[in-house]
Design an enzyme around this catalytic site. Structure first.
Site, PDB file in Angstrom:
ATOM      1  N   ARG A 181       0.832  -1.209   0.000  1.00 32.84           N
ATOM      2  CA  ARG A 181       0.000   0.000   0.000  1.00 32.84           C
ATOM      3  C   ARG A 181       0.866   1.259   0.000  1.00 32.84           C
ATOM      4  O   ARG A 181       0.577   2.248  -0.666  1.00 32.84           O
ATOM      5  CB  ARG A 181      -0.903  -0.009   1.238  1.00 32.84           C
ATOM      6  CG  ARG A 181      -1.985   1.052   1.218  1.00 32.84           C
ATOM      7  CD  ARG A 181      -2.839   1.020   2.469  1.00 32.84           C
ATOM      8  NE  ARG A 181      -3.505  -0.240   2.700  1.00 32.84           N
ATOM      9  CZ  ARG A 181      -4.599  -0.641   2.061  1.00 32.84           C
ATOM     10  NH1 ARG A 181      -5.147   0.127   1.145  1.00 32.84           N
ATOM     11  NH2 ARG A 181      -5.149  -1.803   2.326  1.00 32.84           N
TER      12      ARG A 181
ATOM     13  N   ARG B  31     -10.073   2.599  -1.906  1.00 30.03           N
ATOM     14  CA  ARG B  31      -8.826   2.103  -1.323  1.00 30.03           C
ATOM     15  C   ARG B  31      -8.600   2.788   0.026  1.00 30.03           C
ATOM     16  O   ARG B  31      -8.837   4.000   0.158  1.00 30.03           O
ATOM     17  CB  ARG B  31      -7.622   2.437  -2.223  1.00 30.03           C
ATOM     18  CG  ARG B  31      -7.662   1.834  -3.595  1.00 30.03           C
ATOM     19  CD  ARG B  31      -7.584   0.347  -3.605  1.00 30.03           C
ATOM     20  NE  ARG B  31      -6.347  -0.181  -3.032  1.00 30.03           N
ATOM     21  CZ  ARG B  31      -6.157  -1.454  -2.698  1.00 30.03           C
ATOM     22  NH1 ARG B  31      -7.126  -2.322  -2.861  1.00 30.03           N
ATOM     23  NH2 ARG B  31      -5.007  -1.852  -2.209  1.00 30.03           N
TER      24      ARG B  31
ATOM     25  N   ASN C 259     -14.034  13.042   2.784  1.00 29.55           N
ATOM     26  CA  ASN C 259     -14.671  11.822   2.274  1.00 29.55           C
ATOM     27  C   ASN C 259     -16.185  11.915   2.438  1.00 29.55           C
ATOM     28  O   ASN C 259     -16.686  12.659   3.279  1.00 29.55           O
ATOM     29  CB  ASN C 259     -14.158  10.612   3.067  1.00 29.55           C
ATOM     30  CG  ASN C 259     -14.689   9.289   2.521  1.00 29.55           C
ATOM     31  OD1 ASN C 259     -14.818   9.112   1.302  1.00 29.55           O
ATOM     32  ND2 ASN C 259     -15.011   8.364   3.409  1.00 29.55           N
TER      33      ASN C 259
ATOM     34  N   HIS D 217     -19.308   9.236   3.132  1.00 29.39           N
ATOM     35  CA  HIS D 217     -19.513   7.846   3.544  1.00 29.39           C
ATOM     36  C   HIS D 217     -21.007   7.545   3.641  1.00 29.39           C
ATOM     37  O   HIS D 217     -21.750   8.308   4.273  1.00 29.39           O
ATOM     38  CB  HIS D 217     -18.839   7.603   4.901  1.00 29.39           C
ATOM     39  CG  HIS D 217     -19.012   6.194   5.366  1.00 29.39           C
ATOM     40  ND1 HIS D 217     -18.236   5.158   4.876  1.00 29.39           N
ATOM     41  CD2 HIS D 217     -19.889   5.634   6.247  1.00 29.39           C
ATOM     42  CE1 HIS D 217     -18.632   4.031   5.441  1.00 29.39           C
ATOM     43  NE2 HIS D 217     -19.621   4.284   6.264  1.00 29.39           N
TER      44      HIS D 217
ATOM     45  N   LEU E  72     -10.248   4.722  10.171  1.00 30.66           N
ATOM     46  CA  LEU E  72     -11.182   4.619   9.045  1.00 30.66           C
ATOM     47  C   LEU E  72     -12.572   5.185   9.376  1.00 30.66           C
ATOM     48  O   LEU E  72     -13.193   4.784  10.368  1.00 30.66           O
ATOM     49  CB  LEU E  72     -11.316   3.146   8.637  1.00 30.66           C
ATOM     50  CG  LEU E  72     -12.190   2.873   7.412  1.00 30.66           C
ATOM     51  CD1 LEU E  72     -11.528   3.382   6.144  1.00 30.66           C
ATOM     52  CD2 LEU E  72     -12.499   1.384   7.296  1.00 30.66           C
TER      53      LEU E  72
HETATM   54  C1  GRF Z   1     -21.146   6.641  -2.480  1.00 25.80           C
HETATM   55  O1  GRF Z   1     -22.338   6.147  -1.929  1.00 25.80           O
HETATM   56  C2  GRF Z   1     -20.200   7.110  -1.388  1.00 25.80           C
HETATM   57  O2  GRF Z   1     -20.818   7.461  -0.199  1.00 25.80           O
HETATM   58  C3  GRF Z   1     -19.338   5.899  -1.143  1.00 25.80           C
HETATM   59  O3  GRF Z   1     -19.217   5.257  -2.366  1.00 25.80           O
HETATM   60  C4  GRF Z   1     -20.348   5.571  -3.197  1.00 25.80           C
HETATM   61  C5  GRF Z   1     -19.778   6.061  -4.496  1.00 25.80           C
HETATM   62  O4  GRF Z   1     -20.759   6.207  -5.471  1.00 25.80           O
HETATM   63  N1  GRF Z   1     -18.090   6.287  -0.544  1.00 25.80           N
HETATM   64  P1  GRF Z   1     -20.394   6.933  -6.852  1.00 25.80           P
HETATM   65  O5  GRF Z   1     -19.201   6.201  -7.462  1.00 25.80           O
HETATM   66  O6  GRF Z   1     -20.090   8.357  -6.567  1.00 25.80           O
HETATM   67  O7  GRF Z   1     -21.617   6.753  -7.696  1.00 25.80           O
END
Ligand code: GRF
Length: 184
Positions: A62, A88, A104, A106, A141
């Site tokens: 990594r 990743r 990010n 999530h 994470l």
């Molecule tokens: C999203 O739901 C995001 O929250 C998660 O991965 C998904 C990505 O979807 N981390 P996309 O590739 O933007 O359609």
């Protein structure tokens, strides 16, 4: 404000961020993916934005992979790294180097359900609400300081698929605006 967007798959959030440039005051200066097959690459091409590809499968460690990403990033001038479905895990060293500049999104109401399969886990737990979280990335994470959350009521008819699309619809709406407010 200049941003770099990281993604790994379909890229609906990537596309909403790219489209958001005409509404909000930020510029997507480059995109990055670890997946040469990511269908989201088409959104970069359509918008004429460079998409840098480094296939993680070519790296055993990594750290070595993240070193290559750092080389790419260090050659650019930007304010934030926006993770938009980037699948990743970033090495500790990488996060330490860019901490405070990595954001990010999530698909759960953190701190509930960090990690994968959030929609399935929400249904299995019988939760009444679900949603999404935009947060700073730290070493742990899906545990960094929360910037914004949006929730909705789960209907009895909801399935994993319907939750995925409901969450993505919200994400696609709120991510560009939230990014635009990072620097006030
Ligand atoms: C999203 O739901 C995001 O929250 C998660 O991965 C998904 C990505 O979807 N981390 P996309 O590739 O933007 O359609």
């Amino acid at each position: 404000m200049k941003i770099v967007v990281f993604f790994s798959g379909t890229g609906t959030n990537l596309n909403s961020i790219i489209q958001g440039q005409s509404v909000y005051k930020y510029d997507v200066v480059s995109c990055f993916t670890n997946n040469p097959e990511a269908s989201g690459i088409k959104f970069c091409q359509e918008a004429n934005i460079a998409c840098h590809i480094i296939d993680h499968q070519l790296y055993k460690e990594r750290e070595a992979f993240d070193f290559e990403i750092n080389e790419y990033l260090n050659a650019m001038n930007f304010d934030y790294i926006i993770l938009a479905g980037y699948m990743r895990i970033l090495s500790k060293k990488f996060v330490a180097e860019w901490e405070g500049q990595i954001i990010n999104i999530h698909p759960s109401l953190l701190p509930k359900y960090p990690g994968l399969d959030t929609h399935k886990r929400v249904l299995e737990s019988g939760d009444k609400i679900h949603g999404t979280t935009i947060h700073y990335v730290t070493e742990e994470l899906d545990a960094g300081p929360i910037i914004r959350q949006e929730s909705f009521k789960i209907e009895p008819s909801d399935s994993e698929e319907s939750l995925i699309s409901k969450v993505k619809e919200i994400e696609n709406n709120i991510y560009p605006e939230t990014i635009s407010k990072l620097i006030t």
